[in-house]
Design a protein around this motif. Structure first.
Motif, PDB file in Angstrom:
ATOM      1  N   ARG A 159     -12.490  11.842  -0.504  1.00  0.00           N
ATOM      2  CA  ARG A 159     -11.141  11.311  -0.293  1.00  0.00           C
ATOM      3  C   ARG A 159     -11.014   9.934  -0.945  1.00  0.00           C
ATOM      4  O   ARG A 159     -12.005   9.224  -1.133  1.00  0.00           O
ATOM      5  CB  ARG A 159     -10.835  11.192   1.196  1.00  0.00           C
ATOM      6  CG  ARG A 159     -10.734  12.520   1.932  1.00  0.00           C
ATOM      7  CD  ARG A 159     -10.258  12.293   3.365  1.00  0.00           C
ATOM      8  NE  ARG A 159     -10.198  13.524   4.125  1.00  0.00           N
ATOM      9  CZ  ARG A 159      -9.169  14.361   4.112  1.00  0.00           C
ATOM     10  NH1 ARG A 159      -8.111  14.079   3.368  1.00  0.00           N
ATOM     11  NH2 ARG A 159      -9.191  15.463   4.840  1.00  0.00           N
ATOM     12  N   THR A 160      -9.793   9.547  -1.230  1.00  0.00           N
ATOM     13  CA  THR A 160      -9.518   8.205  -1.752  1.00  0.00           C
ATOM     14  C   THR A 160      -8.820   7.337  -0.712  1.00  0.00           C
ATOM     15  O   THR A 160      -8.454   6.207  -0.993  1.00  0.00           O
ATOM     16  CB  THR A 160      -8.633   8.285  -3.008  1.00  0.00           C
ATOM     17  OG1 THR A 160      -7.421   8.971  -2.683  1.00  0.00           O
ATOM     18  CG2 THR A 160      -9.359   9.022  -4.125  1.00  0.00           C
ATOM     19  N   GLU A 161      -8.645   7.878   0.516  1.00  0.00           N
ATOM     20  CA  GLU A 161      -8.072   7.116   1.602  1.00  0.00           C
ATOM     21  C   GLU A 161      -8.671   7.591   2.923  1.00  0.00           C
ATOM     22  O   GLU A 161      -9.255   8.677   3.002  1.00  0.00           O
ATOM     23  CB  GLU A 161      -6.546   7.258   1.630  1.00  0.00           C
ATOM     24  CG  GLU A 161      -6.059   8.687   1.812  1.00  0.00           C
ATOM     25  CD  GLU A 161      -4.542   8.796   1.782  1.00  0.00           C
ATOM     26  OE1 GLU A 161      -3.878   7.800   1.434  1.00  0.00           O
ATOM     27  OE2 GLU A 161      -4.025   9.883   2.105  1.00  0.00           O
ATOM     28  N   ALA A 166      -8.097   0.967   2.993  1.00  0.00           N
ATOM     29  CA  ALA A 166      -7.866   2.296   2.441  1.00  0.00           C
ATOM     30  C   ALA A 166      -7.265   3.255   3.470  1.00  0.00           C
ATOM     31  O   ALA A 166      -7.047   4.420   3.169  1.00  0.00           O
ATOM     32  CB  ALA A 166      -9.170   2.886   1.902  1.00  0.00           C
ATOM     33  N   ASN A 201      -4.483   5.162   5.355  1.00  0.00           N
ATOM     34  CA  ASN A 201      -3.078   5.429   5.080  1.00  0.00           C
ATOM     35  C   ASN A 201      -2.243   5.012   6.288  1.00  0.00           C
ATOM     36  O   ASN A 201      -2.786   4.583   7.321  1.00  0.00           O
ATOM     37  CB  ASN A 201      -2.855   6.889   4.677  1.00  0.00           C
ATOM     38  CG  ASN A 201      -3.214   7.884   5.773  1.00  0.00           C
ATOM     39  OD1 ASN A 201      -3.207   7.561   6.962  1.00  0.00           O
ATOM     40  ND2 ASN A 201      -3.518   9.108   5.367  1.00  0.00           N
ATOM     41  N   ARG A 241      -3.080  -5.324   2.163  1.00  0.00           N
ATOM     42  CA  ARG A 241      -2.694  -3.917   2.208  1.00  0.00           C
ATOM     43  C   ARG A 241      -2.662  -3.372   3.632  1.00  0.00           C
ATOM     44  O   ARG A 241      -2.092  -2.309   3.876  1.00  0.00           O
ATOM     45  CB  ARG A 241      -3.654  -3.081   1.359  1.00  0.00           C
ATOM     46  CG  ARG A 241      -3.601  -3.389  -0.139  1.00  0.00           C
ATOM     47  CD  ARG A 241      -4.698  -2.646  -0.880  1.00  0.00           C
ATOM     48  NE  ARG A 241      -4.548  -1.207  -0.765  1.00  0.00           N
ATOM     49  CZ  ARG A 241      -3.903  -0.443  -1.623  1.00  0.00           C
ATOM     50  NH1 ARG A 241      -3.329  -0.992  -2.687  1.00  0.00           N
ATOM     51  NH2 ARG A 241      -3.828   0.851  -1.456  1.00  0.00           N
ATOM     52  N   ASP A 300      -3.852  -2.362  -9.173  1.00  0.00           N
ATOM     53  CA  ASP A 300      -3.711  -1.887  -7.801  1.00  0.00           C
ATOM     54  C   ASP A 300      -3.368  -0.401  -7.790  1.00  0.00           C
ATOM     55  O   ASP A 300      -3.883   0.366  -6.972  1.00  0.00           O
ATOM     56  CB  ASP A 300      -2.620  -2.697  -7.094  1.00  0.00           C
ATOM     57  CG  ASP A 300      -2.557  -2.415  -5.608  1.00  0.00           C
ATOM     58  OD1 ASP A 300      -3.598  -2.556  -4.939  1.00  0.00           O
ATOM     59  OD2 ASP A 300      -1.477  -2.055  -5.111  1.00  0.00           O
ATOM     60  N   ALA A 301      -2.509   0.020  -8.721  1.00  0.00           N
ATOM     61  CA  ALA A 301      -2.076   1.424  -8.770  1.00  0.00           C
ATOM     62  C   ALA A 301      -3.212   2.361  -9.160  1.00  0.00           C
ATOM     63  O   ALA A 301      -3.161   3.557  -8.854  1.00  0.00           O
ATOM     64  CB  ALA A 301      -0.921   1.576  -9.752  1.00  0.00           C
ATOM     65  N   ARG A 326      -5.892   2.655  -7.829  1.00  0.00           N
ATOM     66  CA  ARG A 326      -6.509   3.180  -6.615  1.00  0.00           C
ATOM     67  C   ARG A 326      -5.796   4.422  -6.106  1.00  0.00           C
ATOM     68  O   ARG A 326      -6.314   5.138  -5.247  1.00  0.00           O
ATOM     69  CB  ARG A 326      -6.482   2.111  -5.510  1.00  0.00           C
ATOM     70  CG  ARG A 326      -7.254   0.867  -5.828  1.00  0.00           C
ATOM     71  CD  ARG A 326      -7.153  -0.173  -4.730  1.00  0.00           C
ATOM     72  NE  ARG A 326      -7.427   0.380  -3.405  1.00  0.00           N
ATOM     73  CZ  ARG A 326      -7.766  -0.371  -2.367  1.00  0.00           C
ATOM     74  NH1 ARG A 326      -7.861  -1.674  -2.497  1.00  0.00           N
ATOM     75  NH2 ARG A 326      -7.984   0.181  -1.203  1.00  0.00           N
ATOM     76  N   GLY A 327      -4.598   4.663  -6.590  1.00  0.00           N
ATOM     77  CA  GLY A 327      -3.776   5.746  -6.076  1.00  0.00           C
ATOM     78  C   GLY A 327      -3.886   7.021  -6.890  1.00  0.00           C
ATOM     79  O   GLY A 327      -4.766   7.181  -7.741  1.00  0.00           O
ATOM     80  N   PRO A 328      -2.937   7.929  -6.672  1.00  0.00           N
ATOM     81  CA  PRO A 328      -3.009   9.260  -7.300  1.00  0.00           C
ATOM     82  C   PRO A 328      -2.453   9.334  -8.713  1.00  0.00           C
ATOM     83  O   PRO A 328      -2.541  10.377  -9.355  1.00  0.00           O
ATOM     84  CB  PRO A 328      -2.163  10.113  -6.342  1.00  0.00           C
ATOM     85  CG  PRO A 328      -1.131   9.148  -5.820  1.00  0.00           C
ATOM     86  CD  PRO A 328      -1.830   7.817  -5.720  1.00  0.00           C
ATOM     87  N   THR A 346      -4.495   7.800 -14.644  1.00  0.00           N
ATOM     88  CA  THR A 346      -5.019   6.555 -15.202  1.00  0.00           C
ATOM     89  C   THR A 346      -4.549   6.354 -16.639  1.00  0.00           C
ATOM     90  O   THR A 346      -4.158   5.240 -17.027  1.00  0.00           O
ATOM     91  CB  THR A 346      -6.558   6.564 -15.141  1.00  0.00           C
ATOM     92  OG1 THR A 346      -6.975   6.659 -13.784  1.00  0.00           O
ATOM     93  CG2 THR A 346      -7.127   5.298 -15.762  1.00  0.00           C
TER      94      THR A 346
END
Length: 311
Positions: free
Chosen positions: A90-92, A124, A126, A155, A291-292, A294-296, A299
């Motif tokens: 997972r990323t979160e 991280a 959500n 955050r 920062d972005a 880190r999200g979905p 890249t």
């Protein structure tokens, strides 16, 4: 406790509270990556659970210390990135993880002492996970301490931050950082420290893993693009291939140096065609892109948009 001298003050404050029996039920260890927050956390938890600590430092030989070293101490609960159903990481941190943590903390300590829960990286979580954590923070269990670790504490929701005793880890003075780097045997410590924005932990890491070469590469890329040379797609591929967040960090840093050179009337390192206002806006855009990452979002598209704005 640690060879990092800038951690000594925070350590002394927490140990003084421990000796008075005045530790908070929740701590937030906050500050940039590389300053030693996780080293600090590890030493603090070991000392808290040790059966015979000295000035908060674990003895390393008691039963509790052996269990901590083996990763089997029943009174430590650690929460980090989980695994998705498809087996990917997972990323979160999600709500089910926090609910499981809260259920575990509702039980008493098995050794009769402290029960310690850590969430790393707490920033991280959500929104649903953060909301689920609020109840645990508002209704703490006796002899339980919850420790959150965040590289980007902003955050975290204000409701979470306000319920934790915050321990801020600040970048030390240039002199302290350089002395530590030299004692660690870092070659060209000054250049590494400049690249890392004064952060000695990152500087030590970057001095040995090719980061200084990447920094020079980024500046050459930006200078070439400003002059109309180079292929933006080729630049994107190279930045994306290794550590895109680091490349964007160096790009933002280069934009700052360009602005400072203009203000001081020095030769411009990048020869950017952007005016001061646009260059400052691009710096902000680079930080948002970092920062972005880190999200979905994809890249390559994030990097291409950033580089297109530079040209």
């Amino acid at each position: 406790m640690t060879a990092r001298p800038w951690l000594a003050e925070a350590w002394a404050r927490l140990q003084a509270r421990r000796e008075r029996g005045a530790l908070p039920h929740a701590l937030l260890l906050a500050g940039p990556a590389g300053l030693g927050k996780r080293e600090f956390l590890d030493a603090f938890v070991k000392g808290l659970l040790c059966q015979q600590p000295v000035d908060g430092v674990a003895c390393g030989v008691c039963r509790s210390c052996h269990l901590v070293a083996a990763g089997t101490h029943p009174d430590i609960v650690s929460l980090s990135f989980g695994v998705r159903k498809d087996g990917g990481a997972r990323t979160e941190i999600v709500v089910d993880q926090v609910r499981e943590l809260s259920q575990r903390l509702a039980m008493a300590s098995q050794f009769g002492g402290w029960q310690v829960a850590t969430i790393d990286p707490a920033d991280a979580m959500n929104a649903a996970a953060a909301n689920a954590l609020l109840k645990t923070l508002e209704e703490p269990t006796a002899s339980t301490i919850l420790i959150l670790v965040a590289d980007q504490p902003a955050r975290l929701p204000a409701t979470i931050r306000s319920r934790c005793q915050r321990v801020d880890f600040m970048v030390p003075s240039n002199e302290v950082a350089l002395d530590w780097l030299r004692a660690e045997g870092v070659a060209d410590a000054a250049a590494a420290l400049e690249a890392a924005g004064g952060n000695p932990g990152l500087a030590r890491e970057w001095a040995t893993d090719g980061a200084l070469k990447q920094r020079s590469e980024v500046r050459n890329d930006l200078k070439g693009l400003a002059a109309g040379r180079g292929d933006p797609m080729e630049v994107v591929k190279r930045w994306q291939a290794t550590d895109p967040a680091r490349y964007v960090w160096f790009a933002a840093q280069a934009a700052t140096d360009e602005l400072r050179a203009r203000a001081a009337g020095r030769p411009l390192p990048l020869d950017s065609q952007l005016d001061d206002e646009s260059l400052d806006a691009w710096y902000g855009r680079a930080n948002r892109a970092r920062d972005a990452l880190r999200g979905p979002l994809r890249t390559d598209l994030l990097l291409l948009e950033l580089i297109a704005a530079w040209r």
